[in-house]
Design a protein around this motif. Structure first.
Motif, PDB file in Angstrom:
ATOM      1  N   VAL A 120       6.199  -1.042  16.103  1.00 45.05           N
ATOM      2  CA  VAL A 120       6.412  -0.742  17.517  1.00 45.05           C
ATOM      3  C   VAL A 120       7.854  -0.297  17.707  1.00 45.05           C
ATOM      4  CG1 VAL A 120       6.443  -1.655  19.867  1.00 45.05           C
ATOM      5  CG2 VAL A 120       4.686  -2.412  18.257  1.00 45.05           C
ATOM      6  N   GLN A 121       8.038   0.840  18.359  1.00 44.62           N
ATOM      7  CA  GLN A 121       9.368   1.353  18.665  1.00 44.62           C
ATOM      8  C   GLN A 121       9.542   1.351  20.179  1.00 44.62           C
ATOM      9  OE1 GLN A 121      12.057   4.985  17.109  1.00 44.62           O
ATOM     10  NE2 GLN A 121      10.117   5.597  17.994  1.00 44.62           N
ATOM     11  N   LEU A 122      10.580   0.670  20.661  1.00 42.63           N
ATOM     12  CA  LEU A 122      10.743   0.457  22.095  1.00 42.63           C
ATOM     13  C   LEU A 122      11.510   1.568  22.801  1.00 42.63           C
ATOM     14  CD1 LEU A 122      11.615  -3.352  21.971  1.00 42.63           C
ATOM     15  CD2 LEU A 122       9.382  -2.292  22.379  1.00 42.63           C
ATOM     16  N   LYS A 123      12.478   2.171  22.095  1.00 42.24           N
ATOM     17  CA  LYS A 123      13.302   3.199  22.739  1.00 42.24           C
ATOM     18  C   LYS A 123      13.446   4.421  21.849  1.00 42.24           C
ATOM     19  CE  LYS A 123      16.977   0.748  23.345  1.00 42.24           C
ATOM     20  NZ  LYS A 123      18.348   0.385  23.772  1.00 42.24           N
ATOM     21  N   GLY A 124      12.402   4.763  21.110  1.00 43.28           N
ATOM     22  CA  GLY A 124      12.490   5.875  20.173  1.00 43.28           C
ATOM     23  C   GLY A 124      12.500   7.222  20.863  1.00 43.28           C
ATOM     24  N   ARG A 125      12.802   8.260  20.097  1.00 42.76           N
ATOM     25  CA  ARG A 125      12.851   9.612  20.645  1.00 42.76           C
ATOM     26  C   ARG A 125      11.473  10.261  20.580  1.00 42.76           C
ATOM     27  NH1 ARG A 125      18.581  12.293  19.000  1.00 42.76           N
ATOM     28  NH2 ARG A 125      19.847  10.448  19.260  1.00 42.76           N
ATOM     29  N   SER A 164       0.825  -1.203   0.000  1.00 43.56           N
ATOM     30  CA  SER A 164       0.000   0.000   0.000  1.00 43.56           C
ATOM     31  C   SER A 164       0.858   1.251   0.000  1.00 43.56           C
ATOM     32  CB  SER A 164      -0.928  -0.010   1.217  1.00 43.56           C
ATOM     33  OG  SER A 164      -1.688   1.173   1.281  1.00 43.56           O
ATOM     34  N   TYR A 165       1.918   1.255   0.790  1.00 41.52           N
ATOM     35  CA  TYR A 165       2.819   2.399   0.843  1.00 41.52           C
ATOM     36  C   TYR A 165       3.490   2.641  -0.501  1.00 41.52           C
ATOM     37  CZ  TYR A 165       7.247   4.788   1.591  1.00 41.52           C
ATOM     38  OH  TYR A 165       8.332   5.625   1.477  1.00 41.52           O
ATOM     39  N   MET A 166       4.061   1.605  -1.086  1.00 44.12           N
ATOM     40  CA  MET A 166       4.766   1.751  -2.350  1.00 44.12           C
ATOM     41  C   MET A 166       3.820   2.184  -3.472  1.00 44.12           C
ATOM     42  SD  MET A 166       7.984   1.367  -2.040  1.00 44.12           S
ATOM     43  CE  MET A 166       9.255   0.689  -0.958  1.00 44.12           C
ATOM     44  N   ASP A 167       2.581   1.706  -3.460  1.00 45.54           N
ATOM     45  CA  ASP A 167       1.613   2.097  -4.483  1.00 45.54           C
ATOM     46  C   ASP A 167       1.274   3.580  -4.405  1.00 45.54           C
ATOM     47  OD1 ASP A 167       1.518  -0.462  -5.462  1.00 45.54           O
ATOM     48  OD2 ASP A 167      -0.363  -1.005  -4.481  1.00 45.54           O
ATOM     49  N   SER A 168       1.347   4.169  -3.209  1.00 51.99           N
ATOM     50  CA  SER A 168       0.998   5.575  -3.020  1.00 51.99           C
ATOM     51  C   SER A 168       2.187   6.510  -3.221  1.00 51.99           C
ATOM     52  CB  SER A 168       0.419   5.793  -1.619  1.00 51.99           C
ATOM     53  OG  SER A 168      -0.752   5.035  -1.433  1.00 51.99           O
ATOM     54  N   LEU A 169       3.397   5.954  -3.249  1.00 49.56           N
ATOM     55  CA  LEU A 169       4.607   6.768  -3.344  1.00 49.56           C
ATOM     56  C   LEU A 169       4.859   7.196  -4.788  1.00 49.56           C
ATOM     57  CD1 LEU A 169       7.000   7.763  -1.527  1.00 49.56           C
ATOM     58  CD2 LEU A 169       8.263   5.765  -2.369  1.00 49.56           C
ATOM     59  N   ALA A 170       5.136   8.489  -4.998  1.00 49.23           N
ATOM     60  CA  ALA A 170       5.357   9.008  -6.355  1.00 49.23           C
ATOM     61  C   ALA A 170       6.579   9.910  -6.401  1.00 49.23           C
ATOM     62  CB  ALA A 170       4.116   9.767  -6.833  1.00 49.23           C
ATOM     63  N   THR A 171       7.650   9.524  -5.716  1.00 45.02           N
ATOM     64  CA  THR A 171       8.864  10.326  -5.666  1.00 45.02           C
ATOM     65  C   THR A 171       9.929   9.767  -6.602  1.00 45.02           C
ATOM     66  OG1 THR A 171       9.790   9.008  -3.860  1.00 45.02           O
ATOM     67  CG2 THR A 171       8.412  10.899  -3.250  1.00 45.02           C
ATOM     68  N   SER A 172      10.961  10.565  -6.831  1.00 43.56           N
ATOM     69  CA  SER A 172      12.095  10.090  -7.619  1.00 43.56           C
ATOM     70  C   SER A 172      13.274   9.700  -6.723  1.00 43.56           C
ATOM     71  CB  SER A 172      12.551  11.179  -8.602  1.00 43.56           C
ATOM     72  OG  SER A 172      12.962  12.342  -7.905  1.00 43.56           O
ATOM     73  N   ARG A 173      13.192  10.057  -5.429  1.00 38.68           N
ATOM     74  CA  ARG A 173      14.329   9.803  -4.546  1.00 38.68           C
ATOM     75  C   ARG A 173      13.914   9.378  -3.140  1.00 38.68           C
ATOM     76  NH1 ARG A 173      18.093  14.897  -3.578  1.00 38.68           N
ATOM     77  NH2 ARG A 173      16.443  15.528  -4.976  1.00 38.68           N
ATOM     78  N   PHE A 174      13.036  10.130  -2.509  1.00 38.58           N
ATOM     79  CA  PHE A 174      12.727   9.915  -1.104  1.00 38.58           C
ATOM     80  C   PHE A 174      11.739   8.768  -0.893  1.00 38.58           C
ATOM     81  CE2 PHE A 174      14.280  14.253  -1.120  1.00 38.58           C
ATOM     82  CZ  PHE A 174      15.143  14.227  -0.041  1.00 38.58           C
ATOM     83  N   GLY A 175      12.040   7.957   0.108  1.00 32.96           N
ATOM     84  CA  GLY A 175      11.134   6.888   0.510  1.00 32.96           C
ATOM     85  C   GLY A 175      11.160   5.648  -0.345  1.00 32.96           C
ATOM     86  N   ARG A 176      12.053   5.572  -1.312  1.00 32.98           N
ATOM     87  CA  ARG A 176      12.004   4.495  -2.295  1.00 32.98           C
ATOM     88  C   ARG A 176      12.688   3.214  -1.822  1.00 32.98           C
ATOM     89  NH1 ARG A 176      10.472   6.054  -7.450  1.00 32.98           N
ATOM     90  NH2 ARG A 176      11.739   4.413  -8.378  1.00 32.98           N
ATOM     91  N   LEU A 177      13.591   3.311  -0.847  1.00 38.20           N
ATOM     92  CA  LEU A 177      14.122   2.111  -0.187  1.00 38.20           C
ATOM     93  C   LEU A 177      13.553   2.071   1.215  1.00 38.20           C
ATOM     94  CD1 LEU A 177      16.050  -0.375  -0.213  1.00 38.20           C
ATOM     95  CD2 LEU A 177      17.674   1.087   1.003  1.00 38.20           C
ATOM     96  N   LEU A 178      12.816   1.028   1.530  1.00 37.52           N
ATOM     97  CA  LEU A 178      12.135   0.905   2.813  1.00 37.52           C
ATOM     98  C   LEU A 178      12.798  -0.164   3.674  1.00 37.52           C
ATOM     99  CD1 LEU A 178       9.577   1.471   4.650  1.00 37.52           C
ATOM    100  CD2 LEU A 178       8.538  -0.456   3.438  1.00 37.52           C
ATOM    101  N   VAL A 179      13.077   0.194   4.915  1.00 37.05           N
ATOM    102  CA  VAL A 179      13.507  -0.757   5.936  1.00 37.05           C
ATOM    103  C   VAL A 179      12.375  -0.825   6.957  1.00 37.05           C
ATOM    104  CG1 VAL A 179      15.235  -1.353   7.662  1.00 37.05           C
ATOM    105  CG2 VAL A 179      15.918  -0.108   5.593  1.00 37.05           C
ATOM    106  N   TYR A 180      11.686  -1.967   7.017  1.00 35.97           N
ATOM    107  CA  TYR A 180      10.521  -2.112   7.892  1.00 35.97           C
ATOM    108  C   TYR A 180      10.793  -3.164   8.974  1.00 35.97           C
ATOM    109  CZ  TYR A 180       6.204  -4.311   9.475  1.00 35.97           C
ATOM    110  OH  TYR A 180       5.227  -4.887  10.247  1.00 35.97           O
ATOM    111  N   SER A 181      10.295  -2.879  10.169  1.00 37.03           N
ATOM    112  CA  SER A 181      10.420  -3.847  11.256  1.00 37.03           C
ATOM    113  C   SER A 181       9.127  -3.897  12.061  1.00 37.03           C
ATOM    114  CB  SER A 181      11.576  -3.472  12.194  1.00 37.03           C
ATOM    115  OG  SER A 181      11.670  -4.397  13.262  1.00 37.03           O
ATOM    116  N   PRO A 182       8.647  -5.101  12.401  1.00 32.16           N
ATOM    117  CA  PRO A 182       7.470  -5.190  13.275  1.00 32.16           C
ATOM    118  C   PRO A 182       7.749  -4.606  14.659  1.00 32.16           C
ATOM    119  CG  PRO A 182       7.866  -7.273  12.150  1.00 32.16           C
ATOM    120  CD  PRO A 182       9.080  -6.427  11.919  1.00 32.16           C
ATOM    121  N   LYS A 183       8.956  -4.806  15.172  1.00 34.11           N
ATOM    122  CA  LYS A 183       9.332  -4.292  16.490  1.00 34.11           C
ATOM    123  C   LYS A 183      10.799  -3.914  16.467  1.00 34.11           C
ATOM    124  CE  LYS A 183       7.764  -6.367  20.128  1.00 34.11           C
ATOM    125  NZ  LYS A 183       7.583  -7.360  21.229  1.00 34.11           N
TER     126      LYS A 183
END
Length: 278
Positions: free
Chosen positions: A107-112, A63-82
């Motif tokens: 879920v982010q356990l120690k984020g800012r 869903s995210y990639m289908d909505s993305l229309a950039t030439s540079r930003f957001g095109r490589l995704l690193v995803y984690s459940p936790k």
């Protein structure tokens, strides 16, 4: 002694170029965590296909990639459940990730920040946290027929909607190889009405539609807009964006009391009217 469970990172690209980079990052074991804890790096193509309606709140890569229309930003995704911290993944792997690479965690356990949903982008440009707690969204339509939300900037680092805080901005920088890498984190409240308000709550008051904005759509919409502003800033400087900035901030004409000390270290107060940022 109990062994520490590895953190899972799922890599995905918008095109074959980013997917090839994802494969290289995995095969070369290039990504690391600051504390050296174990990682389980997989490609999104290796994951079992999940229907977005059955994700139970988990981030939907497709869903995210289908909505993305950039030439540079957001095109490589690193995803984690936790994940302990999206910021840690970005900052510790600065040399490996491309400009605009994104890190998202359910879920982010120690984020800012104080939330679950997070995002980060790399290489001297903002990393952005997107939360399901106390955060907001700029005045930008995300779908056809949806109204603009009058989000305002409270200097220096808050976002307000209908008089309530819906977001916050955190900037950090690292000096390396004779340049500054600056990261600006933006917390956005998508769906939690407490303790202040949220994007979907205000949206439902303004429109008869029952559609609720999803995190994937918001992240993609952010990058689609941000890339335009980023290019303007790099090529023309802030002056080109300054008028737009002042249209969205809260403070023009506000009366405030400035307190300081005179030469005798006596407290003095002065009433001033805010015009612009000095």
């Amino acid at each position: 002694m109990e062994l520490q469970s590895p953190t899972t990172l799922v890599l995905c690209g918008k095109s074959t170029v980013e997917n090839e980079l994802a494969r290289c990052l995995k095969s070369n074991n290039r990504l690391k965590l600051p504390d050296g804890s174990p990682l389980n790096v997989v490609l999104n193509s290796e994951m079992e296909c999940r229907d977005s309606a059955e994700n139970d709140g988990k981030f939907c890569v497709t869903s995210y990639m289908d909505s993305l229309a950039t030439s540079r930003f957001g095109r490589l995704l690193v995803y984690s459940p936790k994940l302990a911290s999206t910021h840690d993944v970005v900052s510790h792997n600065f040399e490996e990730l491309p400009v605009g690479g994104v890190c998202v965690a359910d879920v982010q356990l120690k984020g800012r920040g104080r939330s679950k949903k997070c995002l980060a982008i790399t290489k001297g440009v903002p990393y952005v946290f997107i939360h399901n707690t106390d955060g907001g969204w700029p005045s930008c339509p995300i779908g056809a027929g949806m109204p603009l939300l009058n989000v305002r900037i409270k200097w220096p680092n808050d976002l307000y909607l209908d008089g309530a805080k819906v977001g916050g901005i955190l900037c950090t920088s690292v000096y390396k190889s004779k340049k500054f890498n600056v990261s600006a984190g933006i917390g956005l409240n998508v769906d939690n009405q407490k303790p202040t308000t949220c994007l979907n709550s205000v949206l439902q008051r303004l429109t008869p539609f029952t559609h609720r904005l999803q995190l994937e759509d918001i992240i993609a919409a952010f990058f689609n807009k941000f890339e335009t502003f980023y290019d303007i800033f790099i090529n023309q400087g802030f002056r080109t964006l300054e008028e737009l900035y002042y249209k969205t901030w809260l403070h023009s004409g506000q009366r405030v009391i400035v307190q300081e000390q005179n030469e005798k270290r006596e407290p003095i107060s002065e009433l001033v009217i805010i015009q612009v940022i000095g």
